[in-house]
Motif scaffolding. Structure first.
Motif, PDB file in Angstrom:
ATOM      1  N   ALA A   1       0.837  -1.205   0.000  1.00 54.35           N
ATOM      2  CA  ALA A   1       0.000   0.000   0.000  1.00 54.35           C
ATOM      3  C   ALA A   1       0.869   1.251   0.000  1.00 54.35           C
ATOM      4  O   ALA A   1       0.572   2.224  -0.693  1.00 54.35           O
ATOM      5  CB  ALA A   1      -0.936   0.002   1.202  1.00 54.35           C
ATOM      6  N   LEU A   2       1.940   1.212   0.759  1.00 55.08           N
ATOM      7  CA  LEU A   2       2.872   2.338   0.801  1.00 55.08           C
ATOM      8  C   LEU A   2       3.511   2.545  -0.574  1.00 55.08           C
ATOM      9  O   LEU A   2       3.638   3.668  -1.048  1.00 55.08           O
ATOM     10  CB  LEU A   2       3.941   2.071   1.865  1.00 55.08           C
ATOM     11  N   ALA A   3       3.866   1.447  -1.240  1.00 57.15           N
ATOM     12  CA  ALA A   3       4.454   1.521  -2.579  1.00 57.15           C
ATOM     13  C   ALA A   3       3.459   2.113  -3.575  1.00 57.15           C
ATOM     14  O   ALA A   3       3.813   2.976  -4.382  1.00 57.15           O
ATOM     15  CB  ALA A   3       4.906   0.136  -3.034  1.00 57.15           C
ATOM     16  N   ALA A   4       2.233   1.647  -3.533  1.00 59.45           N
ATOM     17  CA  ALA A   4       1.214   2.142  -4.462  1.00 59.45           C
ATOM     18  C   ALA A   4       0.959   3.630  -4.256  1.00 59.45           C
ATOM     19  O   ALA A   4       0.834   4.385  -5.224  1.00 59.45           O
ATOM     20  CB  ALA A   4      -0.080   1.350  -4.294  1.00 59.45           C
ATOM     21  N   GLU A   5       0.906   4.045  -3.018  1.00 62.62           N
ATOM     22  CA  GLU A   5       0.660   5.455  -2.703  1.00 62.62           C
ATOM     23  C   GLU A   5       1.841   6.322  -3.137  1.00 62.62           C
ATOM     24  O   GLU A   5       1.667   7.459  -3.536  1.00 62.62           O
ATOM     25  CB  GLU A   5       0.423   5.614  -1.199  1.00 62.62           C
ATOM     26  N   SER A   6       3.034   5.771  -3.063  1.00 62.50           N
ATOM     27  CA  SER A   6       4.246   6.530  -3.378  1.00 62.50           C
ATOM     28  C   SER A   6       4.655   6.407  -4.835  1.00 62.50           C
ATOM     29  O   SER A   6       5.615   7.046  -5.254  1.00 62.50           O
ATOM     30  CB  SER A   6       5.403   6.034  -2.507  1.00 62.50           C
ATOM     31  N   ALA A   7       3.974   5.547  -5.602  1.00 62.67           N
ATOM     32  CA  ALA A   7       4.317   5.290  -7.008  1.00 62.67           C
ATOM     33  C   ALA A   7       5.761   4.807  -7.130  1.00 62.67           C
ATOM     34  O   ALA A   7       6.507   5.213  -8.010  1.00 62.67           O
ATOM     35  CB  ALA A   7       4.068   6.523  -7.869  1.00 62.67           C
ATOM     36  N   VAL A   8       6.144   3.927  -6.201  1.00 58.43           N
ATOM     37  CA  VAL A   8       7.477   3.325  -6.180  1.00 58.43           C
ATOM     38  C   VAL A   8       7.277   1.825  -6.131  1.00 58.43           C
ATOM     39  O   VAL A   8       6.296   1.343  -5.557  1.00 58.43           O
ATOM     40  CB  VAL A   8       8.261   3.813  -4.936  1.00 58.43           C
ATOM     41  N   GLY A   9       8.183   1.071  -6.695  1.00 57.64           N
ATOM     42  CA  GLY A   9       8.067  -0.383  -6.673  1.00 57.64           C
ATOM     43  C   GLY A   9       8.078  -0.940  -5.263  1.00 57.64           C
ATOM     44  O   GLY A   9       8.629  -0.337  -4.341  1.00 57.64           O
ATOM     45  N   VAL A  10       7.480  -2.122  -5.123  1.00 57.08           N
ATOM     46  CA  VAL A  10       7.401  -2.763  -3.804  1.00 57.08           C
ATOM     47  C   VAL A  10       8.795  -3.059  -3.261  1.00 57.08           C
ATOM     48  O   VAL A  10       9.074  -2.856  -2.080  1.00 57.08           O
ATOM     49  CB  VAL A  10       6.532  -4.045  -3.867  1.00 57.08           C
ATOM     50  N   GLY A  11       9.705  -3.531  -4.126  1.00 59.12           N
ATOM     51  CA  GLY A  11      11.062  -3.841  -3.677  1.00 59.12           C
ATOM     52  C   GLY A  11      11.788  -2.619  -3.134  1.00 59.12           C
ATOM     53  O   GLY A  11      12.414  -2.678  -2.071  1.00 59.12           O
ATOM     54  N   ALA A  12      11.710  -1.510  -3.868  1.00 59.06           N
ATOM     55  CA  ALA A  12      12.359  -0.268  -3.422  1.00 59.06           C
ATOM     56  C   ALA A  12      11.718   0.250  -2.140  1.00 59.06           C
ATOM     57  O   ALA A  12      12.414   0.734  -1.240  1.00 59.06           O
ATOM     58  CB  ALA A  12      12.288   0.792  -4.520  1.00 59.06           C
ATOM     59  N   THR A  13      10.403   0.126  -2.055  1.00 62.53           N
ATOM     60  CA  THR A  13       9.715   0.569  -0.848  1.00 62.53           C
ATOM     61  C   THR A  13      10.129  -0.278   0.342  1.00 62.53           C
ATOM     62  O   THR A  13      10.396   0.235   1.429  1.00 62.53           O
ATOM     63  CB  THR A  13       8.188   0.510  -1.045  1.00 62.53           C
ATOM     64  N   SER A  14      10.204  -1.587   0.145  1.00 61.92           N
ATOM     65  CA  SER A  14      10.606  -2.482   1.217  1.00 61.92           C
ATOM     66  C   SER A  14      12.016  -2.153   1.710  1.00 61.92           C
ATOM     67  O   SER A  14      12.276  -2.124   2.925  1.00 61.92           O
ATOM     68  CB  SER A  14      10.531  -3.936   0.754  1.00 61.92           C
ATOM     69  N   LYS A  15      12.928  -1.867   0.783  1.00 67.80           N
ATOM     70  CA  LYS A  15      14.288  -1.486   1.175  1.00 67.80           C
ATOM     71  C   LYS A  15      14.288  -0.163   1.938  1.00 67.80           C
ATOM     72  O   LYS A  15      15.024  -0.001   2.909  1.00 67.80           O
ATOM     73  CB  LYS A  15      15.188  -1.384  -0.051  1.00 67.80           C
TER      74      LYS A  15
END
Length: 131
Positions: A34-48
Protein backbone atom coordinates in the motif's frame (compact mmCIF):
# COMPACT_ATOMS: atom_id res chain seq x y z
CA UNK A 1 17.11 19.84 -4.17
CA UNK A 2 15.02 22.43 -2.35
CA UNK A 3 13.28 19.73 -0.31
CA UNK A 4 15.86 16.99 0.28
CA UNK A 5 18.74 19.29 1.27
CA UNK A 6 17.06 20.91 4.26
CA UNK A 7 15.41 17.63 5.29
CA UNK A 8 18.81 15.92 5.28
CA UNK A 9 20.58 18.78 7.07
CA UNK A 10 17.97 19.32 9.78
CA UNK A 11 16.47 15.85 10.22
CA UNK A 12 18.80 13.30 8.63
CA UNK A 13 16.25 12.10 6.05
CA UNK A 14 15.52 12.69 2.37
CA UNK A 15 12.24 13.50 0.67
CA UNK A 16 11.33 9.88 -0.09
CA UNK A 17 11.86 8.88 3.54
CA UNK A 18 9.74 11.81 4.67
CA UNK A 19 7.02 10.67 2.27
CA UNK A 20 7.05 7.14 3.71
CA UNK A 21 7.00 8.43 7.28
CA UNK A 22 4.24 10.94 6.51
CA UNK A 23 2.09 8.23 4.91
CA UNK A 24 2.56 5.96 7.93
CA UNK A 25 1.75 8.86 10.24
CA UNK A 26 -1.56 9.33 8.46
CA UNK A 27 -2.24 5.61 7.82
CA UNK A 28 -0.80 3.47 10.62
CA UNK A 29 -0.97 -0.25 9.93
CA UNK A 30 -0.29 0.09 6.20
CA UNK A 31 1.38 -2.73 4.32
CA UNK A 32 4.49 -2.19 2.20
CA UNK A 33 2.43 -2.78 -0.95
CA UNK A 34 0.00 0.00 0.00
CA UNK A 35 2.87 2.34 0.80
CA UNK A 36 4.45 1.52 -2.58
CA UNK A 37 1.21 2.14 -4.46
CA UNK A 38 0.66 5.46 -2.70
CA UNK A 39 4.25 6.53 -3.38
CA UNK A 40 4.32 5.29 -7.01
CA UNK A 41 7.48 3.33 -6.18
CA UNK A 42 8.07 -0.38 -6.67
CA UNK A 43 7.40 -2.76 -3.80
CA UNK A 44 11.06 -3.84 -3.68
CA UNK A 45 12.36 -0.27 -3.42
CA UNK A 46 9.72 0.57 -0.85
CA UNK A 47 10.61 -2.48 1.22
CA UNK A 48 14.29 -1.49 1.18
CA UNK A 49 13.35 2.05 2.20
CA UNK A 50 11.28 0.70 5.07
CA UNK A 51 14.19 -1.58 6.06
CA UNK A 52 16.42 1.50 6.39
CA UNK A 53 13.84 3.35 8.46
CA UNK A 54 13.38 0.26 10.63
CA UNK A 55 17.15 0.03 11.25
CA UNK A 56 17.11 3.69 12.26
CA UNK A 57 14.40 2.94 14.82
CA UNK A 58 11.72 5.01 13.07
CA UNK A 59 9.42 2.25 11.78
CA UNK A 60 8.25 -1.09 13.17
CA UNK A 61 7.10 -4.10 11.18
CA UNK A 62 4.36 -5.96 12.99
CA UNK A 63 2.85 -9.32 12.00
CA UNK A 64 -0.33 -8.99 9.96
CA UNK A 65 -2.94 -11.02 11.84
CA UNK A 66 -4.98 -11.63 8.69
CA UNK A 67 -2.07 -12.56 6.38
CA UNK A 68 1.07 -14.25 7.71
CA UNK A 69 2.97 -13.35 4.52
CA UNK A 70 2.83 -9.62 5.12
CA UNK A 71 3.61 -7.14 7.85
CA UNK A 72 1.84 -4.04 9.03
CA UNK A 73 3.93 -0.92 9.44
CA UNK A 74 3.83 1.57 12.28
CA UNK A 75 5.88 4.55 13.34
CA UNK A 76 7.90 4.35 16.50
CA UNK A 77 7.74 7.28 18.92
CA UNK A 78 11.00 8.51 17.36
CA UNK A 79 9.49 8.22 13.87
CA UNK A 80 6.39 10.11 14.93
CA UNK A 81 8.45 12.91 16.47
CA UNK A 82 10.58 13.06 13.33
CA UNK A 83 7.53 13.51 11.09
CA UNK A 84 6.25 16.31 13.30
CA UNK A 85 9.63 18.06 13.28
CA UNK A 86 10.23 17.61 9.54
CA UNK A 87 6.73 18.75 8.50
CA UNK A 88 7.56 22.47 8.70
CA UNK A 89 10.86 21.99 6.88
CA UNK A 90 9.06 20.14 4.08
CA UNK A 91 6.18 22.64 3.89
CA UNK A 92 8.56 25.61 3.82
CA UNK A 93 10.63 23.96 1.07
CA UNK A 94 7.54 23.20 -0.97
CA UNK A 95 6.35 26.80 -0.61
CA UNK A 96 9.77 28.01 -1.78
CA UNK A 97 9.75 25.62 -4.73
CA UNK A 98 6.27 26.64 -5.88
CA UNK A 99 6.31 30.30 -4.92
CA UNK A 100 3.37 29.98 -2.53
CA UNK A 101 3.09 32.20 0.49
CA UNK A 102 1.34 31.51 3.79
CA UNK A 103 -1.37 33.99 2.69
CA UNK A 104 -2.49 31.75 -0.20
CA UNK A 105 -5.81 30.01 0.39
CA UNK A 106 -5.51 26.21 0.70
CA UNK A 107 -7.40 25.62 -2.57
CA UNK A 108 -5.40 28.23 -4.47
CA UNK A 109 -2.13 26.95 -3.03
CA UNK A 110 -3.00 23.37 -4.00
CA UNK A 111 -3.86 24.29 -7.59
CA UNK A 112 -0.72 26.41 -7.87
CA UNK A 113 1.46 23.66 -6.39
CA UNK A 114 0.10 20.91 -8.65
CA UNK A 115 0.51 23.14 -11.69
CA UNK A 116 4.12 23.96 -10.80
CA UNK A 117 4.99 20.35 -10.02
CA UNK A 118 3.47 19.13 -13.30
CA UNK A 119 5.48 21.69 -15.27
CA UNK A 120 8.84 20.27 -14.13
CA UNK A 121 8.57 16.90 -15.95
CA UNK A 122 6.83 18.57 -18.89
CA UNK A 123 9.75 20.96 -19.40
CA UNK A 124 12.15 18.02 -19.35
CA UNK A 125 9.83 15.98 -21.57
CA UNK A 126 9.82 13.24 -18.94
CA UNK A 127 7.24 10.59 -19.68
CA UNK A 128 6.42 11.89 -23.15
CA UNK A 129 6.75 9.70 -26.26
CA UNK A 130 9.98 10.18 -28.21
CA UNK A 131 8.48 9.62 -31.66
Amino acid sequence: MVLSGPLRERHGIVTSQFGFLRRLHDHPGSRVAALAAESAVGVGATSKGVDRLEKQGRVLRQPNPSDRRSSLLALTDDGSQLVDAAEKTFTDGLAELTGNTPDDSPASATVHTVSKLRSVPERGQIGTPTS
